[in-house]
Design a protein around this motif. Structure first.
Motif, PDB file in Angstrom:
ATOM      1  N   GLU A  57       8.869  57.559  19.442  1.00  0.00           N
ATOM      2  CA  GLU A  57       9.539  56.946  18.290  1.00  0.00           C
ATOM      3  C   GLU A  57      10.836  56.273  18.706  1.00  0.00           C
ATOM      4  OE1 GLU A  57      10.311  55.764  14.330  1.00  0.00           O
ATOM      5  OE2 GLU A  57       8.492  56.335  15.407  1.00  0.00           O
ATOM      6  N   GLN A  61      11.876  52.346  18.096  1.00  0.00           N
ATOM      7  CA  GLN A  61      13.088  51.965  17.373  1.00  0.00           C
ATOM      8  C   GLN A  61      14.034  51.158  18.262  1.00  0.00           C
ATOM      9  OE1 GLN A  61      13.636  52.286  14.140  1.00  0.00           O
ATOM     10  NE2 GLN A  61      11.708  53.414  13.810  1.00  0.00           N
ATOM     11  N   HIS A 111      16.617  51.311  10.513  1.00  0.00           N
ATOM     12  CA  HIS A 111      15.414  52.055  10.885  1.00  0.00           C
ATOM     13  C   HIS A 111      14.194  51.196  10.562  1.00  0.00           C
ATOM     14  CE1 HIS A 111      12.977  55.622  11.723  1.00  0.00           C
ATOM     15  NE2 HIS A 111      12.219  55.220  10.726  1.00  0.00           N
ATOM     16  N   THR A 113      10.156  50.589  10.055  1.00  0.00           N
ATOM     17  CA  THR A 113       8.945  51.317   9.673  1.00  0.00           C
ATOM     18  C   THR A 113       7.854  51.101  10.712  1.00  0.00           C
ATOM     19  OG1 THR A 113       8.179  49.413   8.366  1.00  0.00           O
ATOM     20  CG2 THR A 113       9.456  51.117   7.219  1.00  0.00           C
ATOM     21  N   ARG A 114       6.961  52.047  10.788  1.00  0.00           N
ATOM     22  CA  ARG A 114       5.868  51.937  11.758  1.00  0.00           C
ATOM     23  C   ARG A 114       4.910  50.814  11.372  1.00  0.00           C
ATOM     24  NH1 ARG A 114       3.925  58.130  13.189  1.00  0.00           N
ATOM     25  NH2 ARG A 114       6.000  58.989  13.629  1.00  0.00           N
ATOM     26  N   ASP A 116       1.291  48.851  11.001  1.00  0.00           N
ATOM     27  CA  ASP A 116      -0.046  49.347  10.660  1.00  0.00           C
ATOM     28  C   ASP A 116      -0.950  49.410  11.884  1.00  0.00           C
ATOM     29  OD1 ASP A 116       0.652  49.560   7.987  1.00  0.00           O
ATOM     30  OD2 ASP A 116       0.057  47.499   7.536  1.00  0.00           O
TER      31      ASP A 116
END
Length: 324
Positions: A57, A61, A111, A113-114, A116
């Protein structure tokens, strides 16, 4: 956008034709003009991240902040590798918790978002729908390994995979394997073993070459001081040197940096700047690489390995131009 900032989209391509000069001459001249004179290179279709020096993660980021917030590149998507999360506890944090010596915290607190689509699915889609795809792999090869598992043979569709990884005659630097292997290969040895033996066209940049070419810190600082991101670059360069000294990778009086990953991109821009040898390599599950002295007539399973820089000055100039 168009009048004030002078932002215009790059054309999707250039077609050549016989006109004032014949067909082949038109093609060669245009290639030289665009790629050699104007130094126009296409943006990558995407960037995949993976657990390496920092966890999965954090890698995602940090890359998003670097690309979108620091460098202001908005047209290149970034993808996350959930398949590399198994390695998170082995991250070394060699360059700090953000992978950039703590510099990114001063750039953005955003931040992201992940996405798809996962890193490996992006690779599969690109290799399935497009031709002439080159992958520059500067981290553990988990994403490529996963893509090959999901779609056997997919990596052979690559025009080339340029890899920073492995140590053939040099000692390793991966704590996970007690230093028997280079970091990227050691973090996911099975992935390295699979990719190298996949039959894909691979050019490897091991520690044997990346540790021998060093860049003067003063020169890097001078060139980067002319950019909008000069403070970021200054902190990053100085922080990298401190990390290398702390981990015993350089003498504190040697004011030069080994920038391992950058050689893959320089090679992509101009492969003639390095000497490359065809070798039969064996990669163990630990990521350790050995040179297998095969029959010289055996041309199967060869890996191209870069060992020396032909022109260090030109390599340095290409690195410095990246600041532009």
């Amino acid at each position: 956008v168009k009048e004030v900032l002078k932002v215009t989209p790059s054309p999707p391509g250039i077609t050549t034709v016989c006109g004032n000069i014949p067909t082949e001459s038109a093609y060669q001249s245009t290639c030289i003009l665009v790629k050699e004179v104007l130094k126009v290179t296409p943006s990558p279709p995407g960037i995949t991240t993976v657990c390496g020096n920092i966890p999965t993660e954090s890698a995602y980021q940090s890359t998003c902040i670097l690309v979108k917030e620091v460098l202001k590149v908005t047209d290149v998507p970034v993808f996350r590798s959930s398949s590399s999360e198994f390695n998170d506890t082995h991250s070394s944090f060699f360059y700090g918790t953000d992978g950039h010596c703590g510099t990114l915290k001063n750039q953005s607190t955003r931040h992201f978002t992940r996405p798809d689509m996962s890193s490996e699915q992006f690779l599969i889609d690109q290799l399935t729908t497009k031709s002439n795809v080159t992958i520059i792999a500067i981290g553990p090869l988990t994403n490529l390994y996963k893509a090959e598992q999901l779609r056997p043979g997919i990596l052979t569709r690559c025009t080339e995979i340029i890899v920073m990884g492995g140590a053939i005659y040099e000692p390793g630097n991966c704590p996970k394997t007690n230093m028997v292997s280079e970091y990227n290969f050691g973090m996911d040895g099975k992935a390295a073993k699979c990719v190298v033996s996949s039959g894909a066209k691979i050019t490897l940049f091991p520690l044997d070459v990346t540790t021998t070419i060093r860049f003067e810190i003063a020169t890097l600082l001078h060139r980067s001081s002319k950019t909008k991101q000069k403070e970021f670059y200054k902190e990053c360069i100085e922080g990298t040197f401190k990390a290398m000294v702390y981990h015993g990778e350089t003498d504190p009086n040697d004011k030069r940096l080994s920038i391992h990953d950058v050689h893959c991109y320089v090679y992509y821009m101009n492969p003639k700047l390095y000497t490359v040898e065809d070798m039969h390599l064996r990669v163990e599950d630990s990521g350790r690489v050995t040179d297998v002295k095969a029959d010289e007539n055996d041309n199967k399973n060869l890996t191209k390995v870069a060992f020396t820089g032909v022109n260090i000055q030109e390599i340095t100039e290409l690195v410095l131009k990246m600041f532009d």
